[in-house]
Design an enzyme around this catalytic site. Sequence first.
Site, PDB file in Angstrom:
ATOM      1  N   CYS B 327      -1.935 -31.371 -12.588  1.00 58.79           N
ATOM      2  CA  CYS B 327      -1.611 -32.029 -13.850  1.00 58.79           C
ATOM      3  C   CYS B 327      -2.850 -32.608 -14.526  1.00 58.79           C
ATOM      4  O   CYS B 327      -2.757 -33.259 -15.535  1.00 58.79           O
ATOM      5  CB  CYS B 327      -0.541 -33.101 -13.645  1.00 58.79           C
ATOM      6  SG  CYS B 327      -1.096 -34.470 -12.662  1.00 58.79           S
ATOM      7  N   CYS B 465      13.005 -23.033 -12.995  1.00 58.32           N
ATOM      8  CA  CYS B 465      13.430 -24.155 -13.838  1.00 58.32           C
ATOM      9  C   CYS B 465      12.320 -24.431 -14.839  1.00 58.32           C
ATOM     10  O   CYS B 465      11.254 -23.821 -14.794  1.00 58.32           O
ATOM     11  CB  CYS B 465      13.755 -25.394 -13.002  1.00 58.32           C
ATOM     12  SG  CYS B 465      12.326 -26.102 -12.173  1.00 58.32           S
TER      13      CYS B 465
END
Lengths: 84, 496
Positions: B327, B465
Amino acid sequence: MAETPLQLQIRFFAVLREQAGCSILKLATTARTPAELYAELQKSHALTFPANLLRVSVNERYGEMQTPLTTGDRIVFIPPVAGG
Amino acid sequence: MFELTATPIDPADRARRLAAPEAGAAVIFEGRVRNHHLGQPVTHLEYEAFDALAQAEGEAIITETEQLYTGTHVHCVHRTGSLQIGEVAIWIGVASAHRAAGFAACRHVIEEIKRRLPVWKKEHHPDVAAEWVNCTTEAATNLTLSAYHTRHASLPEVGAAGQAKLTAARVLVVGVGGLGCPAALYLTGAGIGQLTLVDGGHVELSNLHRQLLFTLAEVGAPKVLAAAARLRLQHPAIEIKTHQGDLTATNARALVAGHDVVLDCTDNFTSRFILHDACQALGLPLISAAVHRFEGTLDVFQRGTGGCLHCLWAGRTASELEPQENCAGGPVFGPAVGVLGVMQAAETLKLILGLAGASAQQTRLVNLLDGSALTIERLARPDCPVCRRLDQLPAPATAQPSERETIWINDAQLAALGPTAKIIFLLEPGEMAPSTGRSNFLAIPAHDLAALREFVATGPVALSCRHGLRSAALARLLRAEGGPEIYALKAAPDQS
């Protein structure tokens, strides 16, 4: 084998100077750390200031109470500071 | 520039010397002798300095301050000797390009001077004996601190004994970013005695929306120094140690040793595995969190309880995992790291207090977009090489996971599983199924575990997802139940 005594120089400031009754002390000691040295001085110089509130300077640098000492070291026990 | 002087300070002269054409701001602090202290009248003060160390320490404070606040230039002069009421005991001047760094730097210098400059003052009173400030019994017992903690210590679960445990605790926080900032702030407020911060990074403008220990004044500063300065303002007695550098395989064990609890607030898998392995080797509890966009996970790792990080990731290596969840530089919802960082602090405090905390056999998933939370069992794998042989930890880079242990697969690998292989897209509440035109694609609500189990029984399944977090977690869960032909798809199907 008997341990060789260390030759040390101790300077006192503020509350410790008043309790010790002197500014500079040269001594030979079997103490191997600042913690051991302070315990010895508490007896020999009637220092009542609690050890757990002190920091220590070894050769003009902040050190640890458990740092091993060597002959010729210059030790200062530092009570809580109050600059500014 | 730092100076000790036994002669009176002339503020006007000092201010003139601070002038510089590039300085758009000059911030000045004068510490003056006051005629009272703790309700006692004061007639005059006597300052005593350990000259050699005070000079070195004063210079070090100024160097650090100028490093912390970019573009500042600091002058400081401290008096020694006998001072009368109203006299200037310390003069600090900061010249800077802009006001924010100037004010912050000036405050920082006086706080550091008060904390560490070897200077003492003796107060003289008209009626009672003179005394050295901070060296009395009252200062040692510190009534302020018990008032500071009263609302926390009055919890029956904490109490005076619990507060003493917190004061005695030594906690390591690795990573002073989105997770580390809130975690460290709450640990500081709780009165943790010693906090060590590890981070090699510098504060960037793009950090500020979620790393709330930092302000505009600290942009460009080493994170550990900026965070330590801010945290010291929060708590009068906290001892903060800093390591300005990255955690590496070489230094990890030395950094971890000597602490009671470790927080993993890193943002990459390489550091995460190194830290985890060091904690496992030394038997220290690790509170780990990770955030992806709006979602986060929380794990408490305790050696010998539940699965370790290698069990969790089924033997995959850091470099294999990095693309899915790195991230650093990616988009992130500020409150998500805030919530997870505060949860890490909560688990740390409970561990120290001996309260029942999050199970060391579960992964918590928290979704700030739909407000949901999910708990997944994290079981130890009987064949995990790390849990089995703690003394011979394999380096993450050299581990060779078998295909059987691999959770993540790509489209080509999915196709190789045969014509019956399906992609199941996990829908979050309110989310529409993406249209892919594929015949082997279907979407079901993420919480419908019964439907998922049915599909897994019919043949190979790759879960997908929106963010890749929930799919991997559920794939591991279903595998642990005995569904071998289940995977997580590397990219969402509408992005591939």
